[in-house]
Design a protein around this motif. Structure first.
Motif, PDB file in Angstrom:
ATOM      1  N   LEU A 137     -17.498 -12.433 -21.240  1.00 31.78           N
ATOM      2  CA  LEU A 137     -18.714 -13.164 -22.815  1.00 31.78           C
ATOM      3  C   LEU A 137     -19.837 -12.315 -21.723  1.00 31.78           C
ATOM      4  O   LEU A 137     -20.695 -11.888 -23.207  1.00 31.78           O
ATOM      5  N   LEU A 138     -20.409 -12.234 -20.812  1.00 31.37           N
ATOM      6  CA  LEU A 138     -21.478 -11.658 -20.149  1.00 31.37           C
ATOM      7  C   LEU A 138     -21.365 -10.056 -20.604  1.00 31.37           C
ATOM      8  O   LEU A 138     -23.194  -9.309 -21.059  1.00 31.37           O
ATOM      9  N   ASP A 139     -20.246  -9.165 -21.052  1.00 27.82           N
ATOM     10  CA  ASP A 139     -20.636  -8.044 -21.088  1.00 27.82           C
ATOM     11  C   ASP A 139     -21.084  -7.434 -22.700  1.00 27.82           C
ATOM     12  O   ASP A 139     -20.465  -8.243 -23.355  1.00 27.82           O
ATOM     13  N   PRO A 140     -22.000  -6.515 -22.988  1.00 24.52           N
ATOM     14  CA  PRO A 140     -22.896  -6.734 -24.091  1.00 24.52           C
ATOM     15  C   PRO A 140     -21.250  -6.202 -24.846  1.00 24.52           C
ATOM     16  O   PRO A 140     -21.220  -5.826 -26.088  1.00 24.52           O
ATOM     17  N   LYS A 141     -20.640  -5.266 -24.500  1.00 22.10           N
ATOM     18  CA  LYS A 141     -19.566  -4.474 -25.276  1.00 22.10           C
ATOM     19  C   LYS A 141     -18.560  -5.328 -25.661  1.00 22.10           C
ATOM     20  O   LYS A 141     -18.387  -4.911 -26.926  1.00 22.10           O
ATOM     21  N   ASN A 142     -18.998  -6.711 -25.243  1.00 18.19           N
ATOM     22  CA  ASN A 142     -17.709  -7.548 -26.290  1.00 18.19           C
ATOM     23  C   ASN A 142     -18.490  -9.153 -27.025  1.00 18.19           C
ATOM     24  O   ASN A 142     -17.837  -9.962 -27.410  1.00 18.19           O
ATOM     25  N   GLU A 143     -19.254  -8.214 -27.291  1.00 15.53           N
ATOM     26  CA  GLU A 143     -20.210  -8.998 -28.279  1.00 15.53           C
ATOM     27  C   GLU A 143     -20.053  -9.500 -29.409  1.00 15.53           C
ATOM     28  O   GLU A 143     -19.290 -10.729 -30.023  1.00 15.53           O
ATOM     29  N   ASN A 144     -19.600  -8.244 -30.144  1.00 13.09           N
ATOM     30  CA  ASN A 144     -18.692  -8.116 -31.266  1.00 13.09           C
ATOM     31  C   ASN A 144     -18.048  -9.235 -31.485  1.00 13.09           C
ATOM     32  O   ASN A 144     -17.331 -10.128 -32.552  1.00 13.09           O
ATOM     33  N   GLU A 145     -16.364  -9.365 -30.802  1.00 17.43           N
ATOM     34  CA  GLU A 145     -14.814  -9.074 -30.040  1.00 17.43           C
ATOM     35  C   GLU A 145     -15.181 -10.471 -30.754  1.00 17.43           C
ATOM     36  O   GLU A 145     -14.802 -11.590 -31.264  1.00 17.43           O
ATOM     37  N   ILE A 146     -16.437 -11.689 -29.341  1.00 21.25           N
ATOM     38  CA  ILE A 146     -16.960 -12.991 -29.055  1.00 21.25           C
ATOM     39  C   ILE A 146     -17.432 -13.640 -30.627  1.00 21.25           C
ATOM     40  O   ILE A 146     -16.949 -14.404 -30.697  1.00 21.25           O
ATOM     41  N   LYS A 147     -17.711 -12.425 -31.200  1.00 22.66           N
ATOM     42  CA  LYS A 147     -18.581 -12.880 -32.499  1.00 22.66           C
ATOM     43  C   LYS A 147     -17.786 -13.252 -33.900  1.00 22.66           C
ATOM     44  O   LYS A 147     -17.227 -13.935 -34.278  1.00 22.66           O
ATOM     45  N   LYS A 148     -16.365 -12.424 -33.422  1.00 21.48           N
ATOM     46  CA  LYS A 148     -15.852 -12.753 -34.802  1.00 21.48           C
ATOM     47  C   LYS A 148     -14.449 -13.311 -33.875  1.00 21.48           C
ATOM     48  O   LYS A 148     -14.093 -14.631 -35.648  1.00 21.48           O
ATOM     49  N   ILE A 149     -14.681 -13.807 -32.980  1.00 15.71           N
ATOM     50  CA  ILE A 149     -13.734 -15.421 -32.936  1.00 15.71           C
ATOM     51  C   ILE A 149     -14.513 -16.745 -32.890  1.00 15.71           C
ATOM     52  O   ILE A 149     -13.430 -17.238 -33.551  1.00 15.71           O
ATOM     53  N   ASN A 150     -15.538 -16.501 -32.826  1.00 15.42           N
ATOM     54  CA  ASN A 150     -16.176 -17.302 -33.682  1.00 15.42           C
ATOM     55  C   ASN A 150     -16.259 -18.059 -34.919  1.00 15.42           C
ATOM     56  O   ASN A 150     -16.288 -18.704 -35.370  1.00 15.42           O
ATOM     57  N   TYR A 151     -16.838 -16.637 -36.112  1.00 17.23           N
ATOM     58  CA  TYR A 151     -16.302 -16.728 -36.965  1.00 17.23           C
ATOM     59  C   TYR A 151     -15.690 -17.278 -37.058  1.00 17.23           C
ATOM     60  O   TYR A 151     -14.985 -17.525 -38.464  1.00 17.23           O
ATOM     61  N   SER A 152     -13.870 -16.766 -37.381  1.00 16.32           N
ATOM     62  CA  SER A 152     -12.558 -17.404 -37.674  1.00 16.32           C
ATOM     63  C   SER A 152     -12.693 -18.263 -37.485  1.00 16.32           C
ATOM     64  O   SER A 152     -11.875 -18.970 -38.538  1.00 16.32           O
ATOM     65  N   LYS A 153     -13.961 -19.192 -36.666  1.00 20.49           N
ATOM     66  CA  LYS A 153     -13.258 -21.238 -36.489  1.00 20.49           C
ATOM     67  C   LYS A 153     -13.930 -21.037 -37.659  1.00 20.49           C
ATOM     68  O   LYS A 153     -13.920 -22.997 -37.458  1.00 20.49           O
ATOM     69  N   LYS A 154     -15.243 -20.983 -37.926  1.00 21.16           N
ATOM     70  CA  LYS A 154     -15.612 -21.867 -38.536  1.00 21.16           C
ATOM     71  C   LYS A 154     -15.576 -21.713 -40.312  1.00 21.16           C
ATOM     72  O   LYS A 154     -14.539 -21.163 -40.302  1.00 21.16           O
TER      73      LYS A 154
END
Length: 321
Positions: A248-265
């Motif tokens: 979660l802290l790695d900036p490289k994974n920021e987009n993937e984390i956002k995508k996961i969060n959006y899939s739950k919205k």
């Protein structure tokens, strides 16, 4: 090199393990079984955990149970529960010191290591064998009569009793292969609380096997000698947490984390973001399904990531050292 304790890191660093006086407590051995990685960080390097809240009510039940049994000892009587299980209170001079935290110790000369723990009580069976006892207190609707009734099948408590048995056997005491969890289960159904708890008192027999202890001690000593931190493993809750935390802290994974969060919205939440963040028109989004909305969001996230990477590349190219 082992980390040393000093005043600058006194809030987080302990003394770690003294190589000239290695002590492995029962708790330390259990920590190693759960996670060799975090055991090494805490016990060898000396990076302490944050202190927990403690268990004052459980500790008070333990103290009262010890006092009650000692009262019976002084009056040469046997509690009813022990009589029903053909057990007696053991009288041994060292019991009071063995009850202290890590007060029961055995120094293994061959390994040059001390194994220690603190017992709650010792009983005697009809064969004249000493019986390891550990008090446990809880509050549950079901009765606690056998090992399967205990949380997680009593695995941790079983190892606890086994280590105590191993220590006392090495101190040349004749030990029973059966230990007991002496349970105090507070009732959950009383209507007249009146600032009193009513406990059901039971003895839960545990078949003890100490064959695993010598190999685990040798394994721990080898890790200490090699001074190499064991890797994380996927069965350790802490390891899983740290792996996800680092991800979660790695900036490289920021987009993937956002995508996961959006899939739950919800669709409404996604539409609102497309309108407010990316200037989409509400009419053009009206007939789109959720998958279509997610595609639009992901496309914008990827565009932002590409722009950011271009900026970073440009900055790096123009930096002169």
């Amino acid at each position: 090199m082992y980390l040393k304790y000093n005043d600058q890191n006194k809030n987080t660093m302990g003394k770690g393990i003294d190589l000239n006086d290695i002590v492995l407590s029962r708790t330390s051995i259990e920590e190693y079984i759960k996670s060799p990685h975090f055991w090494f960080i805490k016990r060898v390097l000396g990076l302490n955990d944050n202190p927990g809240p403690g268990w004052p009510l459980n500790s008070q039940v333990d103290n009262m149970a010890k006092s009650t049994n000692d009262f019976y000892r002084e009056n040469k009587k046997t509690p009813k529960l022990l009589q029903e299980n053909e057990l007696l209170l053991a009288n041994i001079d060292e019991l009071s010191s063995w009850r202290n935290i890590n007060g029961m110790k055995y120094f293994d000369e061959n390994r040059n290591v001390t194994i220690c723990g603190g017992i709650d009580d010792l009983y005697l069976n009809s064969k004249g064998e000493y019986v390891i006892i550990d008090y446990k207190s809880t509050s549950t609707q079901k009765r606690i009569l056998q090992q399967s009734d205990v949380f997680n099948n009593g695995e941790i408590y079983k190892r606890q009793l086994e280590i105590y048995k191993w220590i006392l056997e090495n101190k040349k005491l004749k030990m029973s292969s059966i230990g007991y969890l002496h349970y105090f289960n507070a009732s959950t159904i009383r209507q007249d609380f009146n600032f009193n708890l009513k406990f059901e008192e039971t003895l839960v027999p545990i078949e003890l096997d100490t064959s695993w202890i010598d190999p685990i001690i040798d394994e721990m000593l080898l890790v200490i000698k090699n001074n190499t931190c064991p890797p994380m493993n996927d069965k350790c809750d802490r390891c899983i947490y740290m792996t996800n935390y680092n991800y979660l802290l790695d900036p490289k994974n920021e987009n993937e984390i956002k995508k996961i969060n959006y899939s739950k919205k919800t669709m409404k939440e996604i539409k609102n973001d497309l309108i407010s963040l990316y200037d989409y028109n509400e009419k053009e989004l009206k007939k789109l399904k959720k998958d279509d909305l997610l595609d639009l969001i992901y496309e914008k996230l990827n565009e932002n990531e590409n722009k950011r990477n271009q900026i970073f590349d440009m900055l790096n190219t123009n930096i002169v050292f």
